[in-house]
Scaffold this motif. Sequence first.
Motif, PDB file in Angstrom:
ATOM      1  N   UNK A   1      50.622  53.300  46.530  1.00 46.99           N
ATOM      2  CA  UNK A   1      51.941  53.121  47.108  1.00 46.99           C
ATOM      3  C   UNK A   1      52.949  53.125  45.966  1.00 46.99           C
ATOM      4  N   UNK A   2      53.990  53.929  46.121  1.00 47.74           N
ATOM      5  CA  UNK A   2      55.048  53.986  45.110  1.00 47.74           C
ATOM      6  C   UNK A   2      56.124  52.964  45.475  1.00 47.74           C
ATOM      7  N   UNK A   3      56.409  52.056  44.521  1.00 47.00           N
ATOM      8  CA  UNK A   3      57.345  50.965  44.748  1.00 47.00           C
ATOM      9  C   UNK A   3      58.558  51.124  43.849  1.00 47.00           C
ATOM     10  N   UNK A   4      59.737  51.021  44.439  1.00 47.48           N
ATOM     11  CA  UNK A   4      60.977  50.985  43.667  1.00 47.48           C
ATOM     12  C   UNK A   4      61.216  49.553  43.209  1.00 47.48           C
ATOM     13  N   UNK A   5      61.414  49.386  41.903  1.00 51.72           N
ATOM     14  CA  UNK A   5      61.676  48.070  41.318  1.00 51.72           C
ATOM     15  C   UNK A   5      63.037  48.095  40.623  1.00 51.72           C
ATOM     16  N   UNK A   6      64.100  47.679  41.313  1.00 50.66           N
ATOM     17  CA  UNK A   6      65.408  47.612  40.666  1.00 50.66           C
ATOM     18  C   UNK A   6      65.409  46.483  39.634  1.00 50.66           C
ATOM     19  N   UNK A   7      65.846  46.784  38.418  1.00 50.39           N
ATOM     20  CA  UNK A   7      65.818  45.804  37.338  1.00 50.39           C
ATOM     21  C   UNK A   7      67.174  45.796  36.653  1.00 50.39           C
ATOM     22  N   UNK A  30      49.261  50.721  43.266  1.00 46.15           N
ATOM     23  CA  UNK A  30      50.690  50.985  43.145  1.00 46.15           C
ATOM     24  C   UNK A  30      51.009  51.863  41.943  1.00 46.15           C
ATOM     25  N   UNK A  31      52.123  52.553  42.074  1.00 41.44           N
ATOM     26  CA  UNK A  31      52.843  53.142  40.950  1.00 41.44           C
ATOM     27  C   UNK A  31      54.281  52.671  41.168  1.00 41.44           C
ATOM     28  N   UNK A  32      55.104  52.795  40.149  1.00 45.49           N
ATOM     29  CA  UNK A  32      56.435  52.199  40.260  1.00 45.49           C
ATOM     30  C   UNK A  32      57.516  53.133  39.750  1.00 45.49           C
ATOM     31  N   UNK A  33      58.709  52.892  40.261  1.00 49.00           N
ATOM     32  CA  UNK A  33      59.918  53.492  39.723  1.00 49.00           C
ATOM     33  C   UNK A  33      60.808  52.326  39.316  1.00 49.00           C
ATOM     34  N   UNK A  82      57.770  55.450  36.419  1.00 45.92           N
ATOM     35  CA  UNK A  82      58.853  56.321  35.983  1.00 45.92           C
ATOM     36  C   UNK A  82      60.088  55.445  35.853  1.00 45.92           C
ATOM     37  N   UNK A  83      61.061  55.886  35.052  1.00 43.59           N
ATOM     38  CA  UNK A  83      62.293  55.130  34.867  1.00 43.59           C
ATOM     39  C   UNK A  83      63.490  55.967  35.277  1.00 43.59           C
ATOM     40  N   UNK A 101      62.702  59.710  44.737  1.00 38.48           N
ATOM     41  CA  UNK A 101      61.389  59.526  44.120  1.00 38.48           C
ATOM     42  C   UNK A 101      60.279  59.342  45.151  1.00 38.48           C
ATOM     43  N   UNK A 102      60.624  59.318  46.433  1.00 38.39           N
ATOM     44  CA  UNK A 102      59.611  59.175  47.482  1.00 38.39           C
ATOM     45  C   UNK A 102      58.959  57.803  47.496  1.00 38.39           C
ATOM     46  N   UNK A 103      59.737  56.765  47.211  1.00 33.99           N
ATOM     47  CA  UNK A 103      59.187  55.408  47.208  1.00 33.99           C
ATOM     48  C   UNK A 103      58.894  54.959  48.630  1.00 33.99           C
ATOM     49  N   UNK A 104      57.828  54.170  48.762  1.00 36.21           N
ATOM     50  CA  UNK A 104      57.405  53.709  50.078  1.00 36.21           C
ATOM     51  C   UNK A 104      57.738  52.241  50.322  1.00 36.21           C
ATOM     52  N   UNK A 105      58.260  51.568  49.289  1.00 29.50           N
ATOM     53  CA  UNK A 105      58.626  50.161  49.396  1.00 29.50           C
ATOM     54  C   UNK A 105      59.593  49.834  48.264  1.00 29.50           C
TER      55      UNK A 105
END
Length: 148
Positions: A1-7, A30-33, A82-83, A101-105
């Motif tokens: 699952x690709x997760x968007x992580x706003x930081x 998971x993978x992350x953006x 990815x950043x 980025x096709x994030x799922x969460x």
Amino acid sequence: MKILLPVDGSELSLEAVRHALRLRADGLLISAVLANVQEPASLYELLVAHDPEMIDRVSAEAGMDALSTAMGLLDADGVDYECEVAKGDPAHTLIDICERFGCEMIVMGARGASAARSAMLGSVSNEVLHASGVPVVIVKPPQEEEGS
């Protein structure tokens, strides 16, 4: 699952990254953006700097600096990521990044504002929650112990 992580570099945004890592520890693949949204340059900044490219470079460097601790957390846990550093309105820009980025969460921190204050001012997490087409997990600040 690709997760968007706003930081944004805050401890609460890093706690959201740690929450995603706990989901991974519980078995979620998971993978992350990692995303950081910078405010566009003000008219004053444009007038003083005289160099829009320099402003863009400084903004991109500030965004990558804000992501550096989160990158270290993901590296230490072996998570692919990815950043993305972008400029604009934070909520709408995050939704755009999520879609591109096709994030799922989305897993993000929330401010500790009261419900009334949040309703009056609106918060990035609240806007993302309502505009997102994917599930949004909002990580709240830890509750302080009573009597502390």
